[in-house]
Each structure stands twice: as C-alpha cells, then as structure tokens.
Design a protein around this motif. Structure first.
Motif, short mmCIF file in Angstrom:
data_model
loop_
_atom_site.label_atom_id
_atom_site.label_comp_id
_atom_site.label_asym_id
_atom_site.label_seq_id
_atom_site.Cartn_x
_atom_site.Cartn_y
_atom_site.Cartn_z
N LYS A 1 0.86 4.16 -3.00
CA LYS A 1 0.80 5.54 -2.82
C LYS A 1 2.07 6.47 -3.38
CE LYS A 1 -2.63 6.79 -1.54
NZ LYS A 1 -3.77 7.23 -2.20
N TYR B 1 0.89 -1.12 0.05
CA TYR B 1 -0.12 0.01 -0.07
C TYR B 1 0.94 1.26 -0.05
CZ TYR B 1 -3.09 3.65 1.65
OH TYR B 1 -3.91 4.73 2.02
N PHE B 2 1.69 1.23 0.94
CA PHE B 2 2.54 2.28 0.95
C PHE B 2 3.46 2.75 -0.36
CE2 PHE B 2 2.98 1.52 5.80
CZ PHE B 2 1.80 2.15 5.88
N SER C 1 -5.02 8.40 6.14
CA SER C 1 -5.74 7.19 5.40
C SER C 1 -5.86 6.01 6.44
CB SER C 1 -5.38 6.90 4.12
OG SER C 1 -3.77 6.23 4.40
N ASP D 1 -0.79 12.29 4.77
CA ASP D 1 -2.06 11.72 3.93
C ASP D 1 -1.97 10.34 4.14
OD1 ASP D 1 -3.04 14.25 3.15
OD2 ASP D 1 -2.08 13.89 0.90
N LEU D 2 -0.91 9.57 4.19
CA LEU D 2 -0.75 8.01 4.61
C LEU D 2 -1.31 7.92 5.83
CD1 LEU D 2 2.83 6.90 3.45
CD2 LEU D 2 0.57 6.26 2.11
N SER E 1 7.84 8.21 11.63
CA SER E 1 8.42 8.87 10.40
C SER E 1 9.15 10.11 10.60
CB SER E 1 7.11 9.14 9.28
OG SER E 1 8.13 9.96 8.37
N HIS F 1 2.61 14.15 1.95
CA HIS F 1 2.51 12.84 1.61
C HIS F 1 2.50 11.90 2.98
CE1 HIS F 1 3.19 9.06 -0.98
NE2 HIS F 1 4.06 8.78 -0.10
N VAL F 2 3.28 12.00 3.56
CA VAL F 2 3.19 11.20 4.96
C VAL F 2 2.10 11.59 5.69
CG1 VAL F 2 4.61 10.83 6.89
CG2 VAL F 2 5.97 11.09 5.16
N ALA G 1 8.02 6.66 4.80
CA ALA G 1 6.67 6.53 4.35
C ALA G 1 5.90 5.03 4.01
CB ALA G 1 6.35 7.37 2.89
#
Length: 427
Positions: free
Chosen positions: A189, A185-186, A316, A312-313, A355, A309-310, A389
């Motif tokens: 993305k 998944y990561f 989610s 948003d991960l 992260s 980006h991180v 990430a």
C-alpha cells in the motif's frame, strides 16, 4: 535542533512555545544559547583577525628576505610564531564554546505548532475524529488476545522469555503468517502511494541517533552495544532519514518518499498489567514506516497525505479507530505536531495506539545538515516527516479480539491474498 538565528529573531515565540511544552526555564535556556552564540561570534572574529594578520605577515616575510632586510624578516617571523600560538589558543577556546552551544541545543526540544493544544499529559490530547461504528458486540466471545494466542497456539511468550527475555515473543504457525502478511500488505500500500521501499540496517551509530533526535533524549530507551558504540533502532525512521545526513538536495529531487519494514527495539519495561500485557507492549516488534523529505512550503500538505494514508490502512482492516492531536506536553522531543491513531480493542475495552504521524519541520534537518538547493541557487533546510504505517503487534491484538468467534478468528478480507487463509483455527 532549533536554529540560533531564528531563536534570536523570534525569541518571544520560541520562549512561549517551549513554555507551552511545560519547560518553565525556557527563557533562561534560550538566553544561555544566545550568550554562547555571542561568545562564539566574538572568538570567531578574533581568530579570523589573527589568521588574517598571520597570512599578511607570511607574505611580508618573503618580501623582506628578497629585499635583504634580514633583521626585519626575523622579527616578523617571531611575531608569526606568537600569532600561531594565539590562533591555537583561540581555536581551542572556540571549539569548547561551539561544543557547549551544540550540546545546549541538543537538549532543547522543538516548539509546537500553533494549532497544537496546550496540556501536560495524554489526557489533554485532542480527539479530532472517532470512527467506532464497527465495534463488535462480542457477547461471551470476549477473550483478550493473550488468551487467544495461547488457545490458538500462534504466539509463544514462554519460549521467547527462555531464549531472550520478557517482551521478545516467538510468532508461530498462522501467527507468523499473519505478521508477514500484514507487513507485505502495508508495504504494498505504501508503494502504491508512491513511497520507494528500502530495507535499512537495524543498527545505527551515534551520529545517526543525534541526527534524528533519539540521542540524547531517548538514550535510556535504546539498546546500546558498547563494544561497537552502536544502537539498535527504535524505528526505521532513524536509518531512513539519516540516508540524507550531510546532503544537499536539488529542488527537483523532492519530495523524497521512502517506506521500510524493520524490527524495532525499545527498552520499555513498564509495570505488569493489562496495559503492557501480551502484545500491548514489547521490547521487539515489527513496523512499517513511511518517511518524507520535502520543501518547507509543502510539509503540511505532506502531513495531511500521510495522515490520510494511515487512516485508509486502518479503515481497510475494518477496525474501529480514532485520531488524536497530541497536546504540547505529550509531543515527542523532535516533533512540531503529531497525530496519533488508536484502534479499539473490543475484548480489552480500550484504545490501543498503533501509529504516530509527525512533522518535524526543520528540527531534524538542522541536526542532519540536510539542505535543499533551490532553483535560484539559495540553500535552505529541508522539512522531514514520518509515520507508522503500521505497527504490527497492537493491530494484531485488535484483529484477533474484534474478530473472534467460538471456534475461529476471521481475518480482514484485504489480508486474505497475503495469508493463504481466511480464518485462524485451532491446529
């Protein structure tokens, strides 16, 4: 590493920057660097002069022989021999000074960005965002993940300890599927965000460790294979960034964006306790990394996008999180600015770092000799950035703890297509 020319031009700023990190001897360290550079320039000038004179004599010798002036030619040859010995001595002395200069620079950290808060420890880090409205009320279902993984039989520390040692667990059954699902998944993305996937080696040579700043700073934290003089990687950042060591990039090639999944190896022992128990701290763990190489004028735009980006991960996955700007004393050796992401572990009632996103500006590029050739033909050092990430174990711990119920653990909806199941139940 820092650039000598910039230290010389901005001595006060660099001194203050290092003192902000807590390096009280900053001024003397930088003065020593400039003194060594002065010696280097002096020796290089003397060597250049000797070589020039030697080349000039070599041409004159041929002319003297052609003119029949044998005695003068022989005298010139004798002088050439003396010059060769002198150039050899100067070259050796220059090599010693250059090595001393390089080693001195290798041991001086990067200076923090002006926006980085002052401070000495992680207690001084600046919390810049908190999203905690999703913290669950577990009630009586409040088991920490080290109890859950045993109850659901999805991670086996005992067998890992037998096969390898402490901090090297076996993931099994739905636990193994969860690790693989999160990694895929990561990576997906990251690919959607324009990062090109690579699968790098998990061992590096000394030059690669020096290039990205793990050596000599983190030598004690890395696994070293002495027979081959190779190191197990602490993060995929190291091999991926070193793809561009000793490289001159064209401006139109930028930005370079890579993502990669690797196991990571760190010799972190730590004392026994909840902060290192279970998945909280391991010697081997999986992580997806994102790396960028950009023009200096674009590096802070790139940093903002990587932070987004991180974030948003983590959003989610439905996990409560916060973002911290590290203080100067808590910054990594090579970093100018770092944002840490932490997720809230409901059963442990604590924040877990998952992260770090960092901008190194030209610090790594100077070590790597990674340059950009601009459209006008001029060369400049690139800027490098990287981010997790994400790191798998603590994300897994938070997912298990925050989504536990009496007889099952729910999985985040975005992972369902990657797992083949929507919840973990006892087998």
């Amino acid at each position: 590493m820092l650039q000598v020319s910039t230290i010389e031009k901005e001595f006060e700023r660099y001194t203050n920057g290092l003192k902000k990190r807590g390096l009280e001897q900053a001024e003397s360290l930088l003065k020593d660097v400039l003194a060594l550079d002065g010696q280097r320039k002096k020796l290089q000038g003397e060597l250049d002069e000797v070589l020039h004179e030697s080349n000039k004599l070599a041409k004159e010798i041929g002319q003297l022989f052609q003119q029949g002036k044998k005695d003068e030619a022989e005298a010139a040859k004798a002088k050439t021999s003396d010059l060769k010995q002198k150039s050899k001595n100067l070259s050796e002395e220059l090599n010693i000074v250059e090595n001393s200069l390089t080693n001195s620079l290798y041991n001086i950290p990067n200076i923090p960005h002006e926006s980085v808060p002052a401070g000495k420890t992680d207690e001084d880090n600046e919390v810049i965002k908190v999203v905690d409205d999703g913290i669950p009320d577990l009630g009586t279902n409040n088991k920490p993940h080290w109890d859950l993984i045993e109850e659901y039989d999805i991670v086996d520390f005992e067998t890992g300890n037998k096969v390898t040692g402490a901090g090297f667990p076996f993931y099994k059954k739905q636990g193994a599927r969860l690790v693989r699902g999160m990694v895929n998944y990561f990576l997906d993305k990251a690919s959607e965000a324009g990062y090109e996937e690579v699968q790098p080696p998990v061992v590096i040579n000394e030059a690669s460790g020096l290039g990205t700043g793990q050596l000599p700073d983190k030598e004690g934290q890395m696994y070293h294979m002495e027979a081959n003089d190779l190191y197990l990687i602490p993060t995929a950042e190291v091999p991926i960034t070193n793809m561009y060591r000793d490289t001159i990039l064209k401006e139109e090639q930028l930005p370079i964006k890579h993502t990669g999944h690797t196991p990571c190896f760190r010799r972190e022992a730590g004392s026994w306790g909840s902060h290192v128990r279970g998945l909280n701290r391991l010697h081997q763990f999986d992580k997806v990394e994102i790396v960028q190489v950009v023009k200096p004028s674009k590096s802070y735009e790139a940093l903002d996008r990587m932070v987004g980006h991180v974030e948003d991960l983590i959003k989610s996955l439905g996990l409560p999180y916060r973002i911290l700007k590290l203080c100067a004393g808590d910054l990594g050796f090579t970093s100018v600015i770092t944002y840490d992401f932490e997720v809230y572990s409901a059963a442990q009632e604590k924040w877990l770092e998952v992260s770090s996103v960092s901008n190194f500006e030209a610090f790594q590029a100077n070590r790597l000799k990674l340059r950009i050739k601009n459209s006008d033909g001029k060369k400049e050092l690139a800027h490098t950035l990287n981010g997790s990430a994400l790191a798998i174990p603590r994300i897994m711990a938070a997912i298990l703890e925050n989504n536990q119920h009496v007889d099952h653990i729910k999985m985040p909806e975005v992972l369902h297509p990657y797992l083949g199941f929507q919840e973990i139940r006892k087998s």
